[in-house]
Write an enzyme that holds these catalytic residues in place. Sequence first.
Site, mmCIF file in Angstrom:
data_model
loop_
_atom_site.group_PDB
_atom_site.id
_atom_site.type_symbol
_atom_site.label_atom_id
_atom_site.label_comp_id
_atom_site.label_asym_id
_atom_site.label_seq_id
_atom_site.Cartn_x
_atom_site.Cartn_y
_atom_site.Cartn_z
ATOM 1 N N PRO A 235 0.876 -1.081 0.017
ATOM 2 C CA PRO A 235 -0.029 0.498 0.083
ATOM 3 C C PRO A 235 1.020 0.928 0.081
ATOM 4 O O PRO A 235 1.319 1.418 0.628
ATOM 5 C CB PRO A 235 -0.717 -0.441 1.692
ATOM 6 C CG PRO A 235 -0.201 -0.956 1.933
ATOM 7 C CD PRO A 235 1.105 -1.788 1.321
ATOM 8 N N CYS A 236 1.043 1.939 -1.101
ATOM 9 C CA CYS A 236 2.458 2.826 -1.609
ATOM 10 C C CYS A 236 2.082 3.899 -0.293
ATOM 11 O O CYS A 236 2.865 5.122 -0.012
ATOM 12 C CB CYS A 236 2.218 2.979 -2.804
ATOM 13 S SG CYS A 236 1.112 3.526 -4.198
ATOM 14 N N LYS A 237 0.516 4.282 0.075
ATOM 15 C CA LYS A 237 0.306 5.924 0.284
ATOM 16 C C LYS A 237 0.087 5.105 1.823
ATOM 17 O O LYS A 237 -0.642 5.634 2.899
ATOM 18 C CB LYS A 237 -1.537 5.783 -0.100
ATOM 19 C CG LYS A 237 -2.113 6.596 -1.227
ATOM 20 C CD LYS A 237 -0.731 7.460 -1.590
ATOM 21 C CE LYS A 237 -0.409 7.889 -2.893
ATOM 22 N NZ LYS A 237 0.425 8.970 -3.031
#
Length: 324
Positions: A235-237
């Site tokens: 989850p890049c955020k």
Amino acid sequence: MLRSKLSSLREYLTPIRHTSDFTTTGEISPEEFVEAGDYLVYKFPTWQWSSAPDKLKKDFLPPDKQYLITKHVSSYQRAVTYLGIKSDLDEDEEELEDGWVKSHKINNDPSRLKTDASGENSGGNTNDNDDTNEINDIDELIDENAEEQSSEDENDFEELVETNANSNLRKYDLYITYSTSYRVPKMYLVGFNSNGIPLLPKQMFEDISGDYRDKTATIETLPVSYNTMSVSIHPCKHSSVMKVLMAHAAASKKRENPADLTDLAEQTGSLNLKDKVPGRDFGEDVDIEENVPGIRVDQYLIIFLKFIASVTPGIEYDYTMDAL
């Protein structure tokens, strides 16, 4: 695979940072990753630390704490099924309760019933006593057959349920490593079917929510093992969402209502990767007052698994917000 190689190269080239800025960026250092891993293992013994082959070990992590793993995690439903999306049924099929499909039909042709009835009456005349005895015998026979048939139907249904569950059953080994390029945990999935045969990447993608399948899932070689294909979920955020949670805690503190652990669990329960602080984008910094009670760094992986649960809704690994 090119994307996988570029990701591995980026991990290799990114310098290791040991400074702690969890409260301002939502990122964690390798030391904090170990601390969070110890807390996860303590709360959920199904997760364990593990070592890696010598050539694959990261020197910035303890030799016996290279990654976290939980094995043989069950998944009975694909992500599409879990989210309630149904496919159309054939014309000859009838959908029953709980998703079962009944494909056979009962022949209720009136002409056939009439023929059968006339056939029964064409056998000649008998006396009234014989007719009465015969009718009684038939009634008893029908009752006995009905009981036997009911028992057989129940057994057949139980076998059908068991067969269906086994055919849909998958097992996953889940790995959590430390990402040097993003300074957050990174999840890898390795799946097997009900017979223990490794799943193809496209099959493992069936267990990832469509919202994230093309955004956060990548086919990669498992970095802690040789010749093992996996699907990585990052989850890049994630660090931005962690800042959102801390912003909620800070706002609660300003209202003279400190965010205790119960409040924090409720806040995280309603958040997902798309949530953000009102009036701010994910790329913007969120001002967090120091020494504000909220998420501790050792609880980081509990929150991480909460996010992953929205990406892989049908995989039943151990995590709970009660651990906060």
